[in-house]
Write an enzyme that holds these catalytic residues in place. Structure first.
Site, PDB file in Angstrom:
ATOM      1  N   LYS A 206       6.745 -12.351   0.196  1.00  0.00           N
ATOM      2  CA  LYS A 206       7.608 -11.169   0.280  1.00  0.00           C
ATOM      3  C   LYS A 206       7.401 -10.459   1.624  1.00  0.00           C
ATOM      4  CE  LYS A 206       8.431  -6.867  -2.241  1.00  0.00           C
ATOM      5  NZ  LYS A 206       8.152  -6.099  -3.455  1.00  0.00           N
ATOM      6  N   GLU A 212      -3.809 -15.132   3.403  1.00  0.00           N
ATOM      7  CA  GLU A 212      -3.987 -16.497   2.912  1.00  0.00           C
ATOM      8  C   GLU A 212      -2.744 -17.346   3.196  1.00  0.00           C
ATOM      9  OE1 GLU A 212      -4.443 -13.667   1.287  1.00  0.00           O
ATOM     10  OE2 GLU A 212      -5.964 -13.821  -0.289  1.00  0.00           O
ATOM     11  N   GLY A 271       6.228  -8.614  -6.728  1.00  0.00           N
ATOM     12  CA  GLY A 271       5.735  -9.984  -6.565  1.00  0.00           C
ATOM     13  C   GLY A 271       5.615 -10.745  -7.878  1.00  0.00           C
ATOM     14  N   ARG A 272       4.964 -10.138  -8.873  1.00  0.00           N
ATOM     15  CA  ARG A 272       4.734 -10.857 -10.138  1.00  0.00           C
ATOM     16  C   ARG A 272       5.999 -10.960 -10.983  1.00  0.00           C
ATOM     17  NH1 ARG A 272       2.198  -6.296  -9.330  1.00  0.00           N
ATOM     18  NH2 ARG A 272       2.388  -4.488 -10.681  1.00  0.00           N
ATOM     19  N   GLU A 357      -2.303  -7.051 -13.587  1.00  0.00           N
ATOM     20  CA  GLU A 357      -1.947  -6.360 -12.340  1.00  0.00           C
ATOM     21  C   GLU A 357      -0.995  -5.197 -12.639  1.00  0.00           C
ATOM     22  OE1 GLU A 357      -0.053  -8.636  -9.136  1.00  0.00           O
ATOM     23  OE2 GLU A 357      -1.695  -8.068  -7.822  1.00  0.00           O
ATOM     24  N   HIS A 388     -11.885 -26.996 -28.582  1.00  0.00           N
ATOM     25  CA  HIS A 388     -13.163 -27.684 -28.370  1.00  0.00           C
ATOM     26  C   HIS A 388     -14.054 -26.898 -27.422  1.00  0.00           C
ATOM     27  CE1 HIS A 388     -11.740 -31.257 -30.514  1.00  0.00           C
ATOM     28  NE2 HIS A 388     -10.566 -30.777 -30.121  1.00  0.00           N
ATOM     29  N   LYS A 516      -9.076  -6.325   0.226  1.00  0.00           N
ATOM     30  CA  LYS A 516      -8.354  -6.962   1.337  1.00  0.00           C
ATOM     31  C   LYS A 516      -8.785  -6.349   2.658  1.00  0.00           C
ATOM     32  CE  LYS A 516      -3.694  -7.706  -0.498  1.00  0.00           C
ATOM     33  NZ  LYS A 516      -2.323  -7.231  -0.370  1.00  0.00           N
TER      34      LYS A 516
HETATM   35  C1  G6Q Z   1       2.280  -9.214  -7.255  1.00  0.00           C
HETATM   36  C2  G6Q Z   1       1.457  -8.822  -6.149  1.00  0.00           C
HETATM   37  C3  G6Q Z   1       0.823  -9.954  -5.387  1.00  0.00           C
HETATM   38  C4  G6Q Z   1       1.721 -10.599  -4.341  1.00  0.00           C
HETATM   39  C5  G6Q Z   1       0.852 -11.452  -3.436  1.00  0.00           C
HETATM   40  C6  G6Q Z   1       1.638 -12.173  -2.378  1.00  0.00           C
HETATM   41  O1  G6Q Z   1       2.935  -8.462  -7.917  1.00  0.00           O
HETATM   42  O2  G6Q Z   1       2.157  -7.965  -5.331  1.00  0.00           O
HETATM   43  O3  G6Q Z   1       0.336 -10.963  -6.239  1.00  0.00           O
HETATM   44  O4  G6Q Z   1       2.722 -11.361  -4.939  1.00  0.00           O
HETATM   45  O5  G6Q Z   1      -0.118 -10.635  -2.830  1.00  0.00           O
HETATM   46  O6  G6Q Z   1       2.324 -11.287  -1.554  1.00  0.00           O
HETATM   47  P1  G6Q Z   1       3.416 -11.798  -0.569  1.00  0.00           P
HETATM   48  O7  G6Q Z   1       4.531 -12.384  -1.353  1.00  0.00           O
HETATM   49  O8  G6Q Z   1       3.854 -10.594   0.208  1.00  0.00           O
HETATM   50  O9  G6Q Z   1       2.770 -12.836   0.307  1.00  0.00           O
END
Ligand code: G6Q
Length: 553
Positions: A206, A212, A271-272, A357, A388, A516
């Site tokens: 996003k 990462e 994001g989620r 989250e 198991h 972070k």
């Molecule tokens: C989800 C969070 C988080 C996000 C990641 C990746 O709701 O905001 O999991 O999706 O940190 O972020 P980017 O899509 O900006 O790389």
């Protein structure tokens, strides 16, 4: 507004939970022969049996009044209408617009977002079809056989969960891989089996600034150029082999991704909650755009149900209220998601992010610390494997864990005999949790007479089960795209309802920021080879130790 714990419904639920038989589910079945039917419902192709919970008609009535006193229906409306329900980031949360299959406009600041949503979907369709049918090719003129999605968190777990869930329908598309961890092992092990000439990368981010993802994307770009740039122009290699799903078009351009291969979305997509947006591109590539649309349609059916069904017949609301009953009044510390489907192996992880989250918050929307538990710990694994391993704890541990069993009546795989065994186990586990087994029953079963065998009697206690352990069972006919969409939407709305009642903002995630920021400082220290001032003694010592071990000859 009265504080949640001061409301009459909260107090009544507290008193209700203090009854001596508050957790006697077996008694509820004995007193109400219609219970299984009365405490189950269907919506959007999902069947939910919530009868194996310590919930009576009275409990439900109290929980429903808790929802009413939180103005739940108005809060639901506010989300669907595009109001700024994400109050700390001043944004709407409109994942429902991404899968709005109706002709209803969705307004943000008076502007309908649906034309933009449809335009991106159309571009996803054209692009995914061109990749799948081999029209769009790599720099060497070969069709793409492999797609690597580079993303993390919401830009990884959602599409990964769905791609795994729909594996049986992915046989004609390219293989889709997911690289999320900055641990070089993840990218290296994935690339080891791939040919640069036939690999397409999607950078899903996003923000397009996530450490990462950008580290992995840069290493992937290097790998590609090392393998191909000798034979083909660099621009052509990047232009053909990289696509992006992002809201940051400036950064995608700077990275070298052609605007035609960038699929946008908007700040009102969390994001989620983003798998329904351009972040779902890997899904369309894996199983085809038509199935991606079926996924959206399945979710939309649950959206419509959630938006319009009365609370007492509303599946996400009921699931949420039962969860609140367990965690706030019966003190259950965690919640297990148990899909009896290997294809849903990633669902517990996706729901873990979605729930933890969203609702792992301790400050309410007015800025005050809460004095009640919010989101539980979410965990789980597919059945039958869990049986198991950790099911011992579910059956005989001291903590009661409410569980969701998820079953598909029919399998998509041709493996005769397996599916009935899988289903039998899933059903039997919820039965065992409910029924339990007393020491006397154990003795009966092993044929011992009372008093005649001390060792048998000693073991009977260990072999007994308390029972009355709660679970929901969700049944789908088959795990097709529509069912998977409906299932995920069900949990999204469950999480929303709980956040609405707890009066927290389910759509921000400030809790991931502190670490972070500190990681940047620690990274500097690792580059410098020593801990800078300002860390606590434990952290300084760890940095020093890592540097010493790392730099040892
Ligand atoms: C989800 C969070 C988080 C996000 C990641 C990746 O709701 O905001 O999991 O999706 O940190 O972020 P980017 O899509 O900006 O790389």
């Amino acid at each position: 507004m009265t504080r949640l714990t001061e409301r009459p419904s909260w107090k009544a639920l507290k008193a209700h939970a203090a009854r001596p038989d508050a957790t006697d589910i077996i008694g509820l079945f004995e007193r109400d022969p219609q219970r299984a039917a009365a405490f189950s419902m269907e919506a959007g192709g999902l069947f939910l049996d919530f009868s194996k919970n310590p919930v009576s008609r009275e409990t439900l009535a109290l929980l429903l009044s808790l929802a009413e006193q939180a103005s739940l229906e108005q809060q639901i409306q506010a989300m669907f209408e595009g109001r700024r329900v994400n109050t700390t980031e001043n944004r709407p949360a409109l994942h429902t617009a991404l899968r709005n299959r109706s002709q209803r406009p969705v307004l943000v600041d008076g502007r309908d977002v649906m034309p933009d949503v449809r335009a991106v979907l159309e571009r996803v369709r054209v692009f995914s079809e061109a990749i799948r049918n081999g029209e769009a090719r790599g720099a060497a003129g070969k069709p793409f056989t492999d797609v690597v999605n580079i993303g993390i968190g919401g830009s990884d777990l959602g599409p990964l969960t769905v791609c795994e869930a729909l594996r049986p329908f992915a046989r004609s598309g390219p293989r889709v891989h997911f690289v999320s961890n900055v641990d070089g092992a993840h990218l290296a092990a994935t690339l080891a089996d791939l040919e640069a000439e036939t690999t397409l990368f999607i950078v899903s981010s996003k923000t397009f600034t996530t450490q990462e993802t950008m580290t992995n994307a840069r290493s992937a770009r290097k790998w590609l150029l090392t393998n191909l740039a000798g034979s083909y122009a660099q621009d052509d290699v990047l232009g053909r082999h990289f696509a992006a799903a992002s809201t940051n078009l400036e950064e995608t351009g700077r990275f070298g991704i052609k605007p035609e291969q960038v699929f946008g979305f908007w700040d009102w997509v969390g994001g989620r909650y983003s798998l329904w947006s351009a972040i779902g591109l890997p899904i369309a590539l894996a199983v085809g755009f038509e199935r991606f649309e079926q996924l959206l349609a399945g979710a939309h059916t649950i959206d419509e149900h959630f938006r319009t069904a009365p609370p007492e017949k509303n599946m996400p609301i009921l699931l949420a209220l039962i969860g609140i009953w367990h965690s706030n009044f019966l003190a259950a510390p965690s919640y297990a998601v148990l899909p009896y489907a290997q294809d849903l192996a990633w669902l517990p992880m996706h729901l873990q992010q979605l729930d933890m989250e969203s609702n792992g918050k301790r400050i309410d929307r007015a800025g005050a610390p809460v004095d009640y538990a919010t989101g539980p710990v979410i965990w789980g694994a597919p059945g039958t494997n869990g049986q198991h391993a950790f099911f011992q704890h579910l059956h005989q541990g001291t903590r009661v864990t409410p569980c969701d069993f998820i079953l598909a009546a029919r399998s998509e795989w041709d493996m005769p005999g397996h599916h009935d065994i899988l289903l039998a186990n899933g059903i039997a586990q919820s039965e065992a949790l409910l029924r339990g087994r007393s020491p006397e029953e154990v003795l009966d079963e092993i044929g011992a007479q009372a008093g005649d065998d001390k060792e048998t009697r000693r073991l009977a206690v260990h072999r007994s089960f308390p029972g009355n352990r709660p679970s929901n069972t969700i049944v789908v006919d088959r795990l097709d795209a529509s069912a998977v969409g409906a299932l995920i939407a069900l949990y999204e709305h469950k999480v929303f309802v709980q956040g609405a009642i707890w009066n927290i903002n389910s759509f921000d995630q400030w809790g991931v920021e502190l670490g972070k920021g500190l990681a940047k400082d620690v990274l500097n220290d690792l580059h410098e080879g020593k801990a800078a001032a300002g860390h606590d003694p434990s952290t300084s010592a760890l940095i020093e130790r890592i540097c010493t071990l790392r730099d040892k000859q």
